[in-house]
Design a protein around this motif. Structure first.
Motif, PDB file in Angstrom:
ATOM      1  N   GLY A 459     -14.807   5.695 -14.155  1.00  0.00           N
ATOM      2  CA  GLY A 459     -16.370   5.277 -14.934  1.00  0.00           C
ATOM      3  C   GLY A 459     -17.476   5.291 -14.572  1.00  0.00           C
ATOM      4  O   GLY A 459     -17.302   6.398 -13.436  1.00  0.00           O
ATOM      5  N   ARG A 460     -18.753   5.183 -14.630  1.00  0.00           N
ATOM      6  CA  ARG A 460     -19.847   5.840 -13.682  1.00  0.00           C
ATOM      7  C   ARG A 460     -19.414   4.454 -12.386  1.00  0.00           C
ATOM      8  O   ARG A 460     -19.562   4.140 -12.496  1.00  0.00           O
ATOM      9  N   ARG A 461     -19.884   5.781 -11.541  1.00  0.00           N
ATOM     10  CA  ARG A 461     -20.034   4.522  -9.934  1.00  0.00           C
ATOM     11  C   ARG A 461     -21.586   5.533  -9.418  1.00  0.00           C
ATOM     12  O   ARG A 461     -21.740   6.997 -10.196  1.00  0.00           O
ATOM     13  N   LEU A 462     -22.200   4.797  -8.000  1.00  0.00           N
ATOM     14  CA  LEU A 462     -22.669   5.604  -8.409  1.00  0.00           C
ATOM     15  C   LEU A 462     -22.546   5.558  -6.162  1.00  0.00           C
ATOM     16  O   LEU A 462     -21.469   5.003  -5.304  1.00  0.00           O
ATOM     17  N   ASN A 473     -18.267   4.980  -2.303  1.00  0.00           N
ATOM     18  CA  ASN A 473     -18.967   4.465  -3.953  1.00  0.00           C
ATOM     19  C   ASN A 473     -19.527   3.137  -3.544  1.00  0.00           C
ATOM     20  O   ASN A 473     -18.275   2.225  -3.360  1.00  0.00           O
ATOM     21  N   TYR A 474     -20.687   2.968  -3.961  1.00  0.00           N
ATOM     22  CA  TYR A 474     -20.985   1.690  -4.351  1.00  0.00           C
ATOM     23  C   TYR A 474     -20.347   0.000  -5.287  1.00  0.00           C
ATOM     24  O   TYR A 474     -19.925   0.672  -5.763  1.00  0.00           O
ATOM     25  N   ASN A 475     -19.844  -0.097  -4.788  1.00  0.00           N
ATOM     26  CA  ASN A 475     -19.032  -0.977  -5.294  1.00  0.00           C
ATOM     27  C   ASN A 475     -19.895  -2.102  -6.417  1.00  0.00           C
ATOM     28  O   ASN A 475     -19.195  -3.553  -7.040  1.00  0.00           O
ATOM     29  N   GLY A 476     -21.032  -1.792  -6.751  1.00  0.00           N
ATOM     30  CA  GLY A 476     -22.019  -2.768  -7.929  1.00  0.00           C
ATOM     31  C   GLY A 476     -21.507  -2.516  -9.266  1.00  0.00           C
ATOM     32  O   GLY A 476     -21.571  -2.835  -9.611  1.00  0.00           O
TER      33      GLY A 476
END
Length: 618
Positions: A459-462, A473-476
């Motif tokens: 899925g979409r990750r930063l 990867n930011y856990n947001g």
């Protein structure tokens, strides 16, 4: 004269913050802040409900491109086609492709074949698959026509196809007969082959009246040229001369973007103000008349280019902004319309200029600004600095290294990484919430580059890149209900998070107060070690009043291993007495945790303002 209130008694007055959705406003005197504003937020984030909570952490995704020290400048990009999903990073001057499991593949270094002698002369060719740049060079990437294009401000335009990387060759646009010659009944035009291993062009030569009348390039064929080839006309006549017209990509591009099915690039050195343009859907054709110098006489180089609405580009310089309108049916750069948007405001760092909803945010020398488009009159204008409310933070950015700052728009937030203090790399992040229209303070994580990934399996990750090449990867992307304690760590380590409230004045900025008590209300919290501090107007800094609190609200969920301890799911409130302290005019409260996440719903305090203060010498 004495200060007087006509209250019959010293009433118990209350003050506090019930919602934190005003964000950080550290550039304003603390007692003058709005009710929902805070003095400082460190490693915190705001929820739409008004809570303030510790931000999510950055978890390790790939270590394959890490380097020794802080030499990994390079670049970061995401390549996504029907058959490929890859995170691309340049680390230590080398290209790595990373799959959805974080496994990195190091691509070969750029090499040159040894010179060889043939009938047509001595030639040398670049190895098709390879990439090598200086570890200190910044590399820009953009995806175009299912390929990823890379520029570094020094070398040629490079292209990645998911398997290998090579130099993007130019194409043959046309061949002009400059001398028709005489005595020809038939003729054949021969062209030297592409030096980058491309496809030789198919040529059709026409003869009439003993002269060569034309050489036609069949179906725009021929690709893989880095230099202009030589055309030779052979036949039973003499004197015919033909000259090729090429579309070779410019060398030493440092900025690359895509807009309107074309690639746009900005040159370096003497071409630092030149904006180049490729043909539609063809990175191998760059006509010489498809380029223009933007404000060439102003002495400044182009710092950033952002694709905008209706085939427009916003071009930034350090103290100027231009809007370039490019008609869809353009035939050359002469059709472009250049308008100056500002002659006093510009962009200080290329990668901070990004589109944010209908605006463009960027870091100017005086802070974070926005470029606003008015739909009604189709007019673009520069707004006032958004960051004046945190001017004290902006002033800590290293002015020498400000050009290294990097930003991305993610989760309705403009996330800006900057070098603070004397740091020569980005070591802090400033976050602006575009929904709440406020700053969420600063994050103490050093990210030199960002990119959005969208692996099917994840899925979409930063994704963020550190100065040593580590990819996190930011856990947001996780929901609050699905979070666990480890989601609030940066690469496995805790970070301090805290909120400092505005100075509570209890409705009266002048009267001294006798403290009564304060109360802190927690929401879902993992930390078992929270500290609370106060700072009165008479204090030089915050002083500790409550240490090692355990407001955690970890719930026991099925399945679990016996023996297990049942925990309370109730949200906790913590109160403390203020009557033991001397009188003060205002008081601020700080809640902090160095070892885990906490979430606050509100902070309240109570005090008795003096109704009469006698005249006294100060």
């Amino acid at each position: 004269m004495p200060y007087f209130q006509d209250n019959l008694d010293d009433i118990l007055a209350f003050d506090g913050i019930r919602q934190f959705n005003g964000g950080q406003a550290s550039g304003i005197q603390s007692e003058n802040l709005a009710e929902n504003q805070s003095q400082e937020l460190k490693n915190m984030t705001l929820s739409p409900q008004g809570r303030v909570e510790t931000r999510y952490g950055f978890a390790t995704f790939s270590t394959g491109g890490t380097t020794a020290g802080t030499t990994s400048v390079g670049g970061l990009g995401y390549y996504d086609t029907a058959s490929n999903e890859q995170l691309l990073t340049i680390s230590g001057g080398r290209l790595f492709s990373i799959n959805n499991s974080g496994v990195a593949t190091k691509q070969p270094a750029l090499a040159t074949w040894s010179a060889t002698t043939s009938t047509w002369g001595t030639t040398s060719q670049i190895w098709e698959s390879g990439y090598l740049v200086s570890s200190t060079d910044r590399v820009n990437m953009t995806q175009f026509n299912d390929l990823e294009y890379l520029v570094d401000g020094v070398g040629p335009l490079m292209v990645w196809d998911g398997t290998s990387i090579k130099q993007q060759g130019g194409k043959l646009r046309a061949i002009t007969v400059s001398s028709a010659g005489t005595g020809y009944t038939s003729a054949t035009a021969i062209i030297t082959g592409p030096d980058l291993g491309g496809t030789p062009p198919a040529l059709v030569t026409t003869v009439a009246g003993g002269a060569v009348t034309g050489v036609v390039v069949s179906n725009n064929s021929g690709a893989g040229y880095s230099v202009t080839p030589t055309v030779t006309v052979i036949g039973n006549g003499s004197g015919a001369i033909a000259t090729p017209s090429m579309g070779i990509p410019p060398v030493a591009l440092r900025i690359i973007v895509t807009s309107g099915n074309r690639l746009f690039g900005v040159g370096s050195g003497a071409e630092r103000n030149t904006l180049y343009c490729s043909d539609i859907l063809d990175a191998g054709l760059w006509a010489s008349n498809n380029s223009i110098v933007i404000g060439g006489a102003d002495g400044e180089q182009i710092t950033a280019v952002v694709p905008y609405y209706a085939n427009r580009l916003i071009v930034f310089k350090p103290s100027k902004i231009y809007q370039i309108s490019i008609p869809a049916d353009m035939t050359s750069a002469a059709d472009w319309v250049v308008e100056q948007v500002s002659s006093t405001v510009g962009c200080a760092a290329e990668k901070t200029a990004v589109q944010v909803n209908s605006d463009v945010f960027f870091l100017a020398p005086d802070g974070i600004r926005s470029l606003t488009r008015s739909v009604s009159d189709d007019f673009t204008s520069v707004g006032l600095p958004l960051s004046e409310i945190i001017k004290d933070v902006i002033l800590t950015i290293n002015p020498i290294e400000i050009g290294k700052s990097y930003a991305i728009f993610n989760d309705n937030r403009y996330i800006l990484s900057v070098p603070i203090g004397t740091s020569d790399t980005c070591n802090a992040i400033i976050v602006y919430n575009t929904i709440l229209q406020c700053f969420e303070g600063t994050w103490s994580f050093g990210a030199i580059q960002f990119v959005q990934t969208n692996f099917n399996a994840l899925g979409r990750r930063l994704a963020a890149k550190s100065s040593n090449g580590l990819i996190t990867n930011y856990n947001g992307y996780k929901t609050l209900d699905s979070t666990v304690e480890s989601d609030y760590k940066d690469v496995g380590s805790y970070y301090e998070s805290y909120v400092s409230t505005r100075a509570f004045i209890f409705g009266d900025p002048f009267a001294d107060k006798h403290g009564s008590h304060f109360e802190v209300s927690f929401d879902k919290t993992f930390s078992e070690d929270v500290d609370v501090f106060i700072q009165r107007d008479t204090d030089a800094s915050f002083i500790s009043v409550l240490s090692n609190l355990d407001p955690s609200s970890i719930e026991l969920t099925l399945p679990f291993v016996i023996p297990a301890t049942l925990t309370s799911s109730a949200r906790k409130r913590v109160a403390n007495d203020l009557r033991t302290y001397e009188k003060w005019r205002n008081i601020a409260i700080k809640v902090s945790s160095a070892t885990g996440q906490f979430s606050l719903r509100q902070i309240m305090a109570a005090a008795n303002p003096d109704t009469i203060v006698i005249q006294k010498s100060i």
